[in-house]
Design an enzyme around this catalytic site. Structure first.
Site, PDB file in Angstrom:
ATOM      1  CE  LYS A 135       0.696   1.428   4.340  1.00 25.51           C
ATOM      2  NZ  LYS A 135       0.981   2.810   4.833  1.00 25.51           N
ATOM      3  CB  THR A 140      -1.658   5.325   3.030  1.00 27.50           C
ATOM      4  OG1 THR A 140      -2.049   4.134   2.358  1.00 27.50           O
ATOM      5  CG2 THR A 140      -1.247   4.977   4.429  1.00 27.50           C
ATOM      6  CG  LEU A 191      11.249   6.086   6.260  1.00 28.96           C
ATOM      7  CD1 LEU A 191      12.386   5.775   5.296  1.00 28.96           C
ATOM      8  CD2 LEU A 191      11.337   5.234   7.516  1.00 28.96           C
TER       9      LEU A 191
END
Length: 328
Positions: free
Chosen positions: A189, A246, A275
């Protein structure tokens, strides 16, 4: 199995948030942080600089000494996927046999194509590998907002014990034995979230975003089946749930990276120093998909954009001009 003491490796936003929820669940928590400066800040201020306004629970002790993990009944590994192996090599000698080690990173190791639980099994063979994944943002978890995730281990009793140990009421872990399905969903994902961000950053509209997310989920399911994951796991929190979260909000570092790419920013700077695991996962995911003969055109387009092999517009055109086919 009763777990009263929990260790957390990694004092960033997610590690601190998980330490908070374990403390709220009534556990004694030791939070290990490799950076002495950040450890001192956590100890002195009792607040994470990554989560301003969130005070550390009194049950959390901060340390820079890995040896203090020895008495933990379970340990959460909250480090980047590409740092998992080096962290485990340092941790393995100090922990007791049969200690559950729960990977909280969503990624696949470069070079080896290994998932996080495979690295745990290799580097700490006496431990019990587990994975935690699902739709969750550190800021929400740290503040005690309602969140549901999945924790998986090969042994059903271990998975259930871990779920009970971390259940704080507002943080609700469901347990599973489909380890591969849970970690595969989290890794895949992240790549698809970059694609969603590109669509948003390019201003292609809500319809395009919905189409991309849906077809991206079809890729996740195809890849999952090829890896032996259960369909119901991919339809659950660690698969579809995490994908929904997300692929639609700037709180996601992967989505934000994609937005920057869609607006024309170079791949080298699109993460803005944060990150975004999908950047590292994309080429590995593509190699694995090719090895298994799985068609993943969206993931392939993301990998090509990140590698500088395609422009964003060329990648979009490559997807729109694919031959028409039945929906599957």
């Amino acid at each position: 199995m009763s777990i009263d003491r929990i260790g957390v490796i990694g004092g960033g936003a997610w590690g601190t948030a998980l330490a908070q929820t374990c403390a709220r669940a009534g556990r004694s928590v030791t939070l290990w942080e490799y950076d002495a400066g950040n450890a001192a800040h956590l100890t002195d201020k009792r607040e994470s600089k990554f989560l301003p306004g969130v005070k550390l629970h009194d049950a959390i002790a901060v340390t820079t000494d890995l040896a203090q993990m020895a008495t933990s009944g379970a340990i959460l590994l909250v480090v980047p996927a590409q740092a998992m192996r080096s962290t485990l090599k340092a941790l393995a000698p100090v922990i007791a046999p049969n200690t559950p080690l729960i990977a909280c990173a969503k990624g696949i190791e470069h070079g080896t194509h290994k998932f996080m639980t495979e690295i745990i099994a290799e580097c700490a063979p006496k431990a019990l590998p587990a994975i935690l994944s699902g739709p969750s943002f550190a800021a929400d978890v740290a503040r005690g907002l309602p969140t549901a995730v999945t924790v998986a281990a090969a042994d059903a009793d271990v998975a259930e014990a871990l779920a009970h140990a971390m259940n704080s009421g507002t943080f609700r872990p469901y347990h599973s034995t489909d380890v591969r399905g849970v970690e595969l969903g989290g890794a895949t994902k992240n790549v698809l979230a970059i694609a969603a961000g590109i669509v948003s950053g390019r201003g292609l509209g809500a319809s395009a975003l919905a189409a991309m997310t849906t077809r991206g989920f079809a890729e996740l399911v195809r890849f999952g089946r090829a890896c032996g994951a259960k369909t119901e796991t991919m339809m659950g929190l660690s698969g579809l749930g995490d994908l929904i979260l997300t692929c639609g909000t700037p709180q996601s570092r992967n989505f934000s990276c994609g937005v920057a790419l869609g607006k024309g920013e170079a791949a080298a700077t699109a993460s803005h120093g944060k990150l975004a695991e999908g950047v590292f996962t994309a080429p590995v995911l593509l190699e694995m998909a090719r090895d298994k003969g799985v068609d993943m055109p969206i993931s392939e387009a993301v990998a090509a954009v990140l590698a500088g092999e395609l422009t964003v517009d060329a990648a979009i055109e490559s997807l729109l001009t694919r031959p028409l086919k039945s929906e599957e």
